[in-house]
Design an enzyme around this catalytic site. Structure first.
Site, PDB file in Angstrom:
ATOM      1  N   HIS A   1     -59.745  22.606  -3.114  1.00 33.72           N
ATOM      2  CA  HIS A   1     -58.281  23.006  -2.739  1.00 33.72           C
ATOM      3  C   HIS A   1     -57.447  22.078  -2.043  1.00 33.72           C
ATOM      4  O   HIS A   1     -56.314  22.501  -1.439  1.00 33.72           O
ATOM      5  CB  HIS A   1     -58.416  24.450  -2.190  1.00 33.72           C
ATOM      6  CG  HIS A   1     -58.839  25.523  -2.939  1.00 33.72           C
ATOM      7  ND1 HIS A   1     -60.068  25.690  -3.335  1.00 33.72           N
ATOM      8  CD2 HIS A   1     -58.333  26.596  -3.421  1.00 33.72           C
ATOM      9  CE1 HIS A   1     -60.416  26.568  -3.941  1.00 33.72           C
ATOM     10  NE2 HIS A   1     -59.209  27.206  -4.100  1.00 33.72           N
TER      11      HIS A   1
ATOM     12  N   GLU B   1     -54.977  29.098 -16.268  1.00 35.24           N
ATOM     13  CA  GLU B   1     -54.291  27.769 -16.174  1.00 35.24           C
ATOM     14  C   GLU B   1     -54.180  26.903 -17.470  1.00 35.24           C
ATOM     15  O   GLU B   1     -53.042  26.419 -17.855  1.00 35.24           O
ATOM     16  CB  GLU B   1     -54.968  26.627 -15.024  1.00 35.24           C
ATOM     17  CG  GLU B   1     -54.687  27.233 -13.802  1.00 35.24           C
ATOM     18  CD  GLU B   1     -55.866  28.371 -13.559  1.00 35.24           C
ATOM     19  OE1 GLU B   1     -56.463  28.526 -14.088  1.00 35.24           O
ATOM     20  OE2 GLU B   1     -55.471  28.667 -12.208  1.00 35.24           O
TER      21      GLU B   1
END
Lengths: 339, 405, 340
Positions: C140, C71
């Site tokens: 999440h 990322e």
């Protein structure tokens, strides 16, 4: 006045290949740049000590050969990305010292209109995509630049500088991996000056050389004496070519040393005076000059002229900066967003 | 050429430092890079290196006082001239001492840390301890409602807008949903509606306006002849205007008249009604015989009338017999307006707000406090020139209020 | 300033929120070869939430690029590509993973234009699926948009409908600044009218979804949807709610909210991000500082995410963020009792 190589006396040893590969013009350019960087850094230091520069600075005195040698054979439209210790890279890539000083003094006609300062100098038109205040900050950006060059089918190269400390950041590993899988036109140049801020690389890194990590990312890794200008040029040349021809990235490690502390607040408690003195004797500029004179490439007076020209350029640059206007506080919020 | 030894900046945010120890003595030979002195900043003690090689002299004395960054604290003679005098002494004499300002800054910071609560405490007034929403407070201001008299229906007795509206007998702005509300006329409203409708119907109104310089009148009122007290209230602009209008009306009888059939009754006395809005209702109490009274008399009488209106115990006699009316909406920010004549009078004067306005005087543009006065007149009795002359004289009286007492 | 009541014209065909984004991406890539999509599993797999779908087959591996799980690296790559002439659209698989990319988004993307004195621009788009309700639990399911609305130099948007998902995406790609689009996982399958042509929804303009007189309910993303549903229920109890869909968090359309509050006198802000220190706190303060303050007839009320990491258990998960019932109850409390 340069003396043609053919007129060497029998007593002189033959030039090593790294030096022989460099023509007089290239050497003149290289020396000029190294002197410019040296004088620039010394003047920056003097200005700082007089209280003219806000904040702090990260000087690269002693690392000139690695900045100049790596970039010597780049084209103007090749890109570089630099570090917080990036004044040298900036000058090597052709930045105007006057506008750099104006930026250090926070003036409106500095490269960044006084908004960036020493750590964020950029000269976008000249291909310098910025010094970076975050260690390893430029590495992922270089990946994007490489992707952009490939997507636009250009033949440019992106050279990204970083230090030995950055080689332990996650961004280093992610970036080398992606550059390799996508065969990006990047030259990763690590200037290993042995210390992060205060931490000796031997205590910080699991391998002895940053270049040892290259095989882990399936790219060539080369370590070179970063204070030996011809050696650095010779090591960078194939890396630049490889990138330009689509062969992918290379990791180049320049072993060097910084004669000053990490920043202006550094009291150098983590290394000995003897160590600093030992490296001072290996000064890249003196070494090169001695070698050039020994091989009859240049005469002493020409070398002195180059040095003095550099000093004059810097003196003029400081005067320019001192006379430059300050930014208007009413313009504080300008350029936060692009229109 | 002597080399300066300066007190260097060695830290971010450093303006000055203290020399804690010289490592060399005057006359010593020093080398570039050799440690000359220790400098103490607010963070640490650091060593300072020599900028050159030679003989050092004129070392700044150790006083324990901070020295500004960039100050010369010594000289090095590169040609080893020992003992030569230098400009250094003069330089040091000019060194600013920054210690005083630093302490001052610290002191000021400490005193300015006093919480603003004390400022708030000083300005707490009874209405501040009443719980009311911003909208309710706004409504109270506009409807001239005293929050102290309102019962709140919100949590913890908080006054909300509909409480204020109900108190003033009006439809709330913030009421939720439901059908339209039908609010019958109260007696005051009924009478006002009737009279004004009749006036508008029968009197052909025309309007004459003038912008009048209020500066002289304001100044005169700021310096009343005697001290103010509850028995001697300071005259307001409105009262002062009534006073002045009264004297001018004495010279313009047609504006102080009433139509009766085919004739005009010219009134002997000048009784000026002053329009007041109280909690949304219109009252016009009358100041009688204005030209025979002093300004103080009028102020006192007006205060009495106003209190009676607020308390709602004003008597009809206090509102009867007016021969002229003035109405001032300036305090609501209105620039100018045209009023409807209060029958059976023949004219009414509408006053707008006083504001600094650029006007031409002697060829220059200056700012003067100007207000717009609009006279509505009944054209059955009053002609244009009559009205204009009245307004001109009124202007003269207001702009030159000599002898206002 | 007039506010638009945005209703796509009748006769427009319906797409899902995910399909609308895909169509927007395809149209953008078709029109401008500088636009490309990259991220984890966006290529062959079609995207973790199926948004990129068949784009890989339509545009090939050079325009739809699968990346390693990096990322920080890919966020920086978006910056580098953007400053050298490309228009990258980066998909982060879950908005929670933006934490790994913070350095490049906050220290680099947001600040380069300013630090370089206006000399470089960073026209990049980051798409982030966020929000709770799928049982994905604490790491999440977060709503982190407030963090980025707090950074000068970034723009942050949250579409609530398929129409806006496509329109805001195209506006973001056009914008020369870095734009973060926080999509909501529970909205991907919702359907709505989406015009066929390439159109833009302006960044920085809120939409009045339902006019009303008794209170203003402000929300974004899925909370705008829940607020509209709550308003329909409130209407049956004679409470007429005006519903504003923010659409943009930075820049935020304060003017539309203030105009509404001046009319209705009551404000309820609903957001999924944790209530404390969130966007509702900012909007409350902005209104209190504005001239709408004098028109408030009740305290400003906020409904936000509970002060807990998102729990796994579905009942607890629902209880941790505002639901339609909560909005109805809060509106009643505000209007009938004057309490926040």
């Amino acid at each position: 006045m340069a003396i043609a190589p053919g007129s060497r006396t029998a007593a002189q040893a033959p030039e090593r290949p790294e030096l022989a590969a460099l023509g007089d013009d290239a050497l003149r350019v290289a020396l000029s740049r190294m002197q410019l960087i040296r004088k620039f850094e010394e003047a920056a230091e003097a200005s700082y000590m007089r209280g003219l520069i806000h904040g702090t600075m990260h000087l690269s005195i002693g690392q000139e050969a690695s900045a100049v040698g790596s970039t010597l054979e780049l084209a103007r439209d090749d890109y570089i990305l630099s570090t917080h210790r990036g004044h040298g890279h900036c000058i090597a890539k052709g930045a105007d010292p006057a506008r750099m000083f104006a930026e250090f003094f926070g003036k409106e006609n500095g490269y960044c209109r006084g908004r960036g300062g020493s750590m964020h100098i950029a000269d976008v038109e000249g291909g310098n995509l910025g010094a970076n205040g975050i260690v390893a900050g430029g590495l992922p950006i270089a990946v994007g630049v490489g992707m952009s060059i490939k997507a636009q089918k250009q033949h440019r190269v992106c050279m990204v500088f970083f230090g030995d400390g950055a080689a332990n950041e996650g961004a280093f590993h992610e970036s080398l991996n992606m550059a390799s899988i996508w065969r990006l036109p990047i030259v990763f140049v690590c200037e290993n000056n042995k210390y992060g801020m205060s931490m000796d690389i031997a205590r910080a890194m699991a391998v002895a050389n940053v270049a040892d990590r290259a095989p882990a990312y399936a790219m060539p890794g080369v370590a070179v004496d970063g204070n030996d200008l011809p050696a650095v040029v010779a090591a960078a040349r194939p890396a630049i070519e490889r990138a330009r021809q689509g062969g992918g990235p290379t990791l180049l490690e320049c072993k060097t040393y910084r004669l000053r502390g990490h920043s202006k607040s550094d009291r150098n408690l983590y290394r000995s005076k003897e160590e600093i003195e030992a490296w001072r004797d290996k000064d890249a500029i003196r070494r090169l000059e001695r070698e050039l004179v020994a091989h009859g490439r240049f005469a002493e007076d020409e070398l002195l002229a180059i040095e003095q020209a550099a000093q004059k350029t810097i003196d003029d640059a400081v005067d320019f900066a001192k006379a430059s206007p300050d930014p208007d506080p009413a313009q504080l919020a300008r350029d936060v967003y692009a229109d | 050429m002597p080399i300066e030894v300066i007190l260097p900046k060695v830290d971010m945010d450093m303006d000055d430092g203290i020399i804690t120890e010289w490592k060399v003595a005057p006359g010593d030979r020093v080398r570039q890079g050799q440690i000359l002195f220790d400098i103490e900043t607010n963070k640490s003690v650091m060593e300072v290196e020599s900028p050159g090689t030679g003989v050092i002299r004129d070392l700044a004395p150790i006083t324990g006082e901070p020295i500004a960054v960039g100050t010369v604290v010594g000289w090095i003679d590169a040609d080893a001239e020992v003992g030569a005098s230098s400009p250094a002494a003069a330089e040091r004499a000019k060194t600013p001492s920054s210690s005083a300002t630093k302490e001052d800054a610290v002191g000021h910071a400490a005193t300015s840390a006093t919480p603003a609560a004390s400022v708030e405490a000083a300005t707490v007034s009874p209405s501040d301890s009443i719980r009311a929403t911003p909208l309710a407070r706004r409504a109270a201001r506009m409807l001239d409602v005293n929050l102290a008299g309102v019962t709140g229906s919100g949590p913890a007795g908080r006054i909300v807008e509909k409480d204020v509206a109900a108190h003033a007998g009006r439809a709330p702005k913030s009421a939720v949903a439901g059908a339209d509300r039908l609010v019958p006329f109260n007696p005051v409203r009924r009478i006002v509606a009737q009279r004004l409708a009749e006036s508008a119907r029968s009197a052909p109104h025309f309007f004459v306006s003038a912008q009048i310089d209020m500066g002289a009148l304001q100044a005169a009122l700021r310096h009343p002849g005697a001290p103010q007290s509850p028995e001697r209230p300071r005259p307001s602009i409105t009262v002062a205007l009534a006073y002045l209008a009264g004297r001018v009306l004495a010279l313009h009888p047609l504006l102080n008249a009433s139509i009766e059939g085919d004739a005009v009754r010219l009134h002997a006395r000048v009784n000026i009604g002053v329009a007041i809005d109280d909690q949304g209702d219109l009252f016009v109490p009358v100041l009688r015989d204005v030209p025979t009274h002093t300004l103080d008399d009028l102020a006192r009488e007006f205060a009495r009338l106003r209190a009676a209106v607020r308390a709602r115990d004003i008597v009809p006699d206090d509102m009867r017999g007016g021969t002229f009316t003035i109405s001032n909406l300036g305090m609501y920010g209105v620039d100018a307006f045209t009023a409807i004549i209060n029958p059976p009078e023949s004219a009414i004067l509408a006053i707008g707000r006083t504001a600094d306005t650029p006007v031409g005087r002697d060829g220059q543009v200056v700012l003067r406090p100007m207000a717009t006065f609009t006279l509505s007149s009944d054209h059955r009795i009053v002609d244009g020139v009559t009205a204009a002359r009245f307004v001109a004289d009124l202007r003269e009286a207001i702009e030159h209020p000599e002898g206002l007492s | 300033m007039p506010t638009e009541l945005v209703v796509p014209e009748a006769g427009t065909r319906e797409l899902s929120y995910a399909e609308a984004i895909r169509e927007g991406l395809a149209q953008a890539m078709q029109a401008d070869e500088r636009v490309f999509l990259f991220g984890e599993d966006v290529g062959v797999y079609g995207g973790a939430f199926g948004v990129s779908g068949d784009l890989f087959h339509k545009f090939g591996p050079e325009r739809v690029i699968d990346t390693p799980i990096s990322e920080l690296g890919i966020a920086g790559a978006a910056v580098g590509a953007a400053i050298t002439g490309m228009k990258p659209v980066l998909e982060l698989q879950f908005s929670d993973f933006v934490t790994l990319a913070m350095e490049q988004i906050v220290n680099q993307a947001a600040k380069i234009h300013f630090m370089f004195g206006g000399k470089a621009t960073v026209p990049m788009v980051v798409r982030l699926p966020g929000g709770s309700g799928t049982g994905a639990a604490a790491q999440h399911s977060q709503s982190l948009e407030a963090w980025f609305a707090h950074v000068p130099g970034l723009k942050v948007v949250q579409p609530s409908t398929p129409h806006d998902a496509k329109g805001l995406l195209l506006a973001a790609i056009d914008d020369p600044n870095p734009v973060l689009i926080f999509e909501h996982k529970l909205l991907y399958k919702t359907r709505g009218p989406v015009p066929e042509e390439a159109y833009r929804v302006p960044i920085g303009k809120a939409a009045v979804r339902r006019p009303g007189r008794d209170l203003t309910i402000v929300g974004s993303s899925i909370m705008a949807i829940r607020a509209a549903a709550a308003a329909a229920r409130l209407a049956t109890e004679d409470i007429d709610a005006e519903v504003i869909d923010l659409r943009s968090l930075r820049p935020i359309d304060l003017s539309t909210i203030a105009t509404s509050v001046r009319k209705t006198h009551r404000l309820l802000i609903v957001y999924e991000g944790v209530k404390i220190m969130g966007i509702g706190a900012e909007i409350s303060a902005m209104i209190a500082e504005s001239d709408a303050f004098d028109f408030l007839d009740a305290p400003i009320a906020r409904l936000g995410g509970a002060d807990v990491p998102l729990p796994y258990n579905p009942v607890l998960e629902k209880a941790a963020v505002p639901q339609e019932d909560d909005i109805v109850a809060a509106a009643r409390r505000l209007v009938r009792e004057g309490r926040a």
